[in-house]
Design an enzyme around this catalytic site. Structure first.
Site, PDB file in Angstrom:
ATOM      1  N   ASP A 135      10.307  -0.908  -1.124  1.00 58.52           N
ATOM      2  CA  ASP A 135       8.948  -1.060  -1.665  1.00 58.52           C
ATOM      3  C   ASP A 135       8.715   0.033  -2.697  1.00 58.52           C
ATOM      4  OD1 ASP A 135       6.340  -1.936  -1.989  1.00 58.52           O
ATOM      5  OD2 ASP A 135       5.587  -0.803  -0.271  1.00 58.52           O
ATOM      6  N   ARG A 186      -3.667   2.626   7.469  1.00 66.29           N
ATOM      7  CA  ARG A 186      -3.911   3.843   6.678  1.00 66.29           C
ATOM      8  C   ARG A 186      -4.051   5.091   7.523  1.00 66.29           C
ATOM      9  NH1 ARG A 186      -1.888   2.189   2.084  1.00 66.29           N
ATOM     10  NH2 ARG A 186      -2.972   0.405   1.190  1.00 66.29           N
ATOM     11  N   GLU A 197      -8.539   1.214  -1.847  1.00 67.10           N
ATOM     12  CA  GLU A 197      -9.117   1.416  -3.176  1.00 67.10           C
ATOM     13  C   GLU A 197     -10.448   0.687  -3.334  1.00 67.10           C
ATOM     14  OE1 GLU A 197      -5.069   0.205  -4.861  1.00 67.10           O
ATOM     15  OE2 GLU A 197      -6.073   1.154  -6.566  1.00 67.10           O
ATOM     16  N   GLU A 255      -1.822  -4.803   1.115  1.00 62.38           N
ATOM     17  CA  GLU A 255      -1.379  -4.392  -0.215  1.00 62.38           C
ATOM     18  C   GLU A 255      -0.858  -5.637  -0.914  1.00 62.38           C
ATOM     19  OE1 GLU A 255      -0.406   0.337   0.017  1.00 62.38           O
ATOM     20  OE2 GLU A 255       1.309  -0.998   0.238  1.00 62.38           O
ATOM     21  N   TYR A 258       6.133   1.645  -6.064  1.00 62.08           N
ATOM     22  CA  TYR A 258       4.805   2.278  -6.177  1.00 62.08           C
ATOM     23  C   TYR A 258       4.453   2.295  -7.661  1.00 62.08           C
ATOM     24  CZ  TYR A 258       1.581   6.191  -4.794  1.00 62.08           C
ATOM     25  OH  TYR A 258       0.513   7.006  -4.527  1.00 62.08           O
ATOM     26  N   ASP A 274       1.987  -6.177   1.947  1.00 60.89           N
ATOM     27  CA  ASP A 274       2.539  -5.025   2.672  1.00 60.89           C
ATOM     28  C   ASP A 274       1.418  -4.423   3.528  1.00 60.89           C
ATOM     29  OD1 ASP A 274       3.922  -2.786   3.499  1.00 60.89           O
ATOM     30  OD2 ASP A 274       3.633  -1.712   1.609  1.00 60.89           O
ATOM     31  N   GLU A 314       1.227  -7.439  -3.478  1.00 62.36           N
ATOM     32  CA  GLU A 314       2.417  -7.047  -4.221  1.00 62.36           C
ATOM     33  C   GLU A 314       3.206  -8.294  -4.640  1.00 62.36           C
ATOM     34  OE1 GLU A 314       4.677  -3.785  -2.760  1.00 62.36           O
ATOM     35  OE2 GLU A 314       3.063  -3.061  -1.442  1.00 62.36           O
ATOM     36  N   LYS A 336       3.623   1.154   8.104  1.00 67.69           N
ATOM     37  CA  LYS A 336       3.896  -0.040   7.298  1.00 67.69           C
ATOM     38  C   LYS A 336       4.998  -0.925   7.889  1.00 67.69           C
ATOM     39  CE  LYS A 336       2.465   2.001   2.909  1.00 67.69           C
ATOM     40  NZ  LYS A 336       1.752   0.964   2.163  1.00 67.69           N
ATOM     41  N   ARG A 361      -4.694  12.856  -1.397  1.00 71.37           N
ATOM     42  CA  ARG A 361      -4.377  14.249  -1.769  1.00 71.37           C
ATOM     43  C   ARG A 361      -5.429  14.775  -2.741  1.00 71.37           C
ATOM     44  NH1 ARG A 361       0.113  11.161  -1.134  1.00 71.37           N
ATOM     45  NH2 ARG A 361      -0.163  10.256  -3.205  1.00 71.37           N
ATOM     46  N   THR A 382       1.839  -1.916  -4.702  1.00 69.72           N
ATOM     47  CA  THR A 382       0.510  -2.512  -4.771  1.00 69.72           C
ATOM     48  C   THR A 382       0.113  -2.730  -6.223  1.00 69.72           C
ATOM     49  OG1 THR A 382      -0.003  -1.233  -2.819  1.00 69.72           O
ATOM     50  CG2 THR A 382      -1.864  -2.239  -3.980  1.00 69.72           C
ATOM     51  N   THR A 405       5.553  -7.133   7.193  1.00 69.99           N
ATOM     52  CA  THR A 405       5.411  -7.337   5.753  1.00 69.99           C
ATOM     53  C   THR A 405       5.499  -8.843   5.548  1.00 69.99           C
ATOM     54  OG1 THR A 405       6.572  -5.248   5.331  1.00 69.99           O
ATOM     55  CG2 THR A 405       6.346  -6.771   3.477  1.00 69.99           C
ATOM     56  N   HIS A 450      -3.100   2.072  -9.089  1.00 72.08           N
ATOM     57  CA  HIS A 450      -3.024   2.229  -7.633  1.00 72.08           C
ATOM     58  C   HIS A 450      -2.594   3.645  -7.259  1.00 72.08           C
ATOM     59  CE1 HIS A 450      -2.093   1.423  -3.426  1.00 72.08           C
ATOM     60  NE2 HIS A 450      -0.887   1.910  -3.620  1.00 72.08           N
ATOM     61  N   GLN A 476      -0.521   6.001   8.643  1.00 70.05           N
ATOM     62  CA  GLN A 476       0.197   6.428   7.432  1.00 70.05           C
ATOM     63  C   GLN A 476      -0.205   7.837   7.002  1.00 70.05           C
ATOM     64  OE1 GLN A 476      -0.678   3.906   4.073  1.00 70.05           O
ATOM     65  NE2 GLN A 476       0.572   5.075   2.647  1.00 70.05           N
ATOM     66  N   TYR A 529       3.019  10.540   7.075  1.00 75.98           N
ATOM     67  CA  TYR A 529       3.873  10.354   5.898  1.00 75.98           C
ATOM     68  C   TYR A 529       4.436  11.637   5.293  1.00 75.98           C
ATOM     69  CZ  TYR A 529       0.646  11.745   2.124  1.00 75.98           C
ATOM     70  OH  TYR A 529      -0.143  12.457   1.267  1.00 75.98           O
TER      71      TYR A 529
HETATM   72  O1  LIG Z   1       0.429   7.732  -2.151  1.00 76.08           O
HETATM   73  C1  LIG Z   1       0.849   7.584  -0.992  1.00 76.08           C
HETATM   74  O2  LIG Z   1       1.055   8.521  -0.244  1.00 76.08           O
HETATM   75  C2  LIG Z   1       1.106   6.237  -0.455  1.00 76.08           C
HETATM   76  C3  LIG Z   1       0.801   5.137  -1.098  1.00 76.08           C
HETATM   77  C4  LIG Z   1       1.018   3.804  -0.525  1.00 76.08           C
HETATM   78  O3  LIG Z   1       0.682   3.456   0.594  1.00 76.08           O
HETATM   79  C5  LIG Z   1       1.565   2.826  -1.428  1.00 76.08           C
HETATM   80  C6  LIG Z   1       2.838   2.129  -1.068  1.00 76.08           C
HETATM   81  O4  LIG Z   1       3.188   1.539  -0.040  1.00 76.08           O
HETATM   82  C7  LIG Z   1       3.523   1.768  -2.317  1.00 76.08           C
HETATM   83  C8  LIG Z   1       2.744   0.740  -3.034  1.00 76.08           C
HETATM   84  O5  LIG Z   1       2.530  -0.320  -2.466  1.00 76.08           O
HETATM   85  O6  LIG Z   1       2.361   0.952  -4.193  1.00 76.08           O
HETATM   86 CA   LIG Z   2       3.352  -1.098  -0.548  1.00 72.03          CA
HETATM   87 MG   LIG Z   3       4.834  -3.495   5.204  1.00 72.07          MG
END
Ligand SMILES: O=C(O)/C=C/C(=O)CC(=O)CC(=O)O
Ligand SMILES: [Ca+2]
Ligand SMILES: [Mg+2]
Length: 400
Positions: A121, A232, A355, A194, A123, A228, A196, A248, A137, A341, A252, A128, A235, A239
């Site tokens: 996956d 949250r 978002e 998400e 990003y 996806d 995608e 995640k 963050r 996403t 999916t 996004h 995560q 993460y």
């Molecule tokens: O920025 C992060 O820590 C995480 C972001 C996501 O959850 C996004 C991810 O799975 C990738 C995406 O779908 O863009």
């Molecule tokens: Ca994703």
């Molecule tokens: Mg998933």
């Protein structure tokens, strides 16, 4: 069922002869027998039994219970099969032979169309990544310093990729908000989607041999829609520093239909201007346009909540494929990689609830049903539809 012939599609039907996506189905009469099919309007053409003279050479790959043998057969066979299917559905001379092979979609069960090998996956949406960066963050720059130099991704869990329609059970897990004194365990309270786009690898590659940008079409068979599902709260706590894991990996969802890349020839579009020069292996300034003008719609319980534009993605699928193999890692037939996403610049173009609600929720409730659909412009004003991906949220099981 309508009186209309399966060969005469309603005006503007997005599953006409320029689309022709592949799937796997079974019938009520033979529920244990899985067959390859191609969607035509509200019908499925059974590919396992194409009679002469419609049978393409290499028709043995069409007799399998999954798309994998067709995926592995390579682009010349993909082209030949697509031409044979189009002839079967559009040449009136074939109608008597083809009519018994057409099943109403409402009468069949659709299955996961291919055995998923590896799942990656990405990003790749700047919008996004910027929005999520600010939420997760708040004290750092929204985009990390590597973001515009390489397509960031992670390896996901191939074994929990499920076909559209499969219910999604709310996951249990550890979560700890910054204000909590200690982690707690239980059902996710921030279950999200998400939106995608997925790319399905057909032709494998050789270990230690990177796949160049120009070889994208030799390896990638087609496109699907992906949801996806993302917890949250799980995560956000888990993460750091290795990235998404149990937040995640529980499910999916992919559409039941894989649309061949060829169907998007009229929808190719240039990606957004890049802000930094790219290293040569990723530099696509001289390549054919790598974006796809695919318009996604997100519905929750039947209500449209967003329309994410895939054309706005900063990184293309060809760049992602190249990046995935630049270290010598090889591709396998059935590899699936998702775009990340899809979020556009507008408030009504965001691809997840995180978002859409600026991190505050509400997130998904038990019983909610999420459906993604999409279409792209095709030849002569035709629409190229992607099969929907839908799923309903079921309550979490009792915590262990
Ligand atoms: O920025 C992060 O820590 C995480 C972001 C996501 O959850 C996004 C991810 O799975 C990738 C995406 O779908 O863009
Ligand atoms: Ca994703
Ligand atoms: Mg998933």
């Amino acid at each position: 069922m309508s009186e209309q012939s399966p060969f005469d599609l309603p005006e503007g039907d997005p599953f006409g002869p320029h689309t022709l996506p592949y799937g796997v189905f079974s019938t009520a009469a033979e529920p244990a027998v899985r067959r390859l099919g191609v969607r035509h309007g509200r019908y499925v053409l059974d590919l396992s039994a194409l009679p002469e003279p419609l049978r393409p050479a290499h028709a043995e790959v069409l007799a399998a219970p999954t798309l994998n043998p067709l995926l592995a057969a390579g682009r010349p066979v993909w082209t030949e099969v697509r031409a044979a299917v189009r002839a079967a559905l559009t040449d009136p001379a074939h109608r008597p032979a083809v009519t018994p092979l057409l099943h109403p979609l409402d009468d069949v069960t659709l299955h996961l169309p291919f055995d998923v090998a590896d799942y990656v996956d990405f990003y790749a949406s700047e919008h996004h990544a910027t929005n999520v960066g600010k939420i997760f963050r708040p004290n750092d720059a929204a985009l990390p310093p590597n973001w515009k130099h390489l397509p960031i991704g992670y390896h996901g869990r191939a074994g929990t990729v499920v076909v559209s329609g499969t219910p999604v059970v709310r996951p249990n897990g550890q979560r700890k908000a910054p204000t909590d004194a200690a982690p707690t365990f239980g059902p996710s309270r921030r279950l999200d989607i998400e939106a995608e786009v997925g790319f399905v690898v057909g032709t494998p590659s050789t270990l230690h041999e990177p796949v160049a940008l120009e070889s994208f079409r030799d390896h990638v068979f087609g496109v699907c829609l992906v949801n996806d599902w993302s917890a949250r709260d799980i995560q956000a706590w888990e993460y750091v520093p290795l990235g998404p894991f149990l937040g995640k990996s529980f499910a999916t969802s992919v559409s039941a239909w894989i649309t061949p890349l060829d169907a998007f020839d009229d929808a190719r579009t240039a990606p957004p201007a890049r802000d930094f020069p790219l290293l040569p292996y990723l530099d696509d300034t001289a390549a054919e346009p790598g974006g796809i003008d695919l318009r996604i719609e997100v519905q929750i319980n039947g209500e449209t909540v967003s329309r994410p534009p895939f054309a706005s993605m900063y990184w293309t699928a060809a760049q992602q494929l190249t990046h995935m193999t630049v270290n010598g890692a090889s591709l396998r037939t059935g590899d699936l990689y998702a775009s990340g996403t899809v979020s556009g610049p507008g408030r009504d173009q965001l691809g997840c609830l995180l978002e859409l609600t600026e991190g505050k929720g509400p997130f998904l409730q038990d019983g909610d049903e999420v459906t993604l659909t999409a279409w792209a412009p095709g030849p002569g004003g035709a629409r190229i539809g992607l099969g929907e991906v839908t799923g309903r949220v079921l309550p979490a099981p009792a915590a262990p």
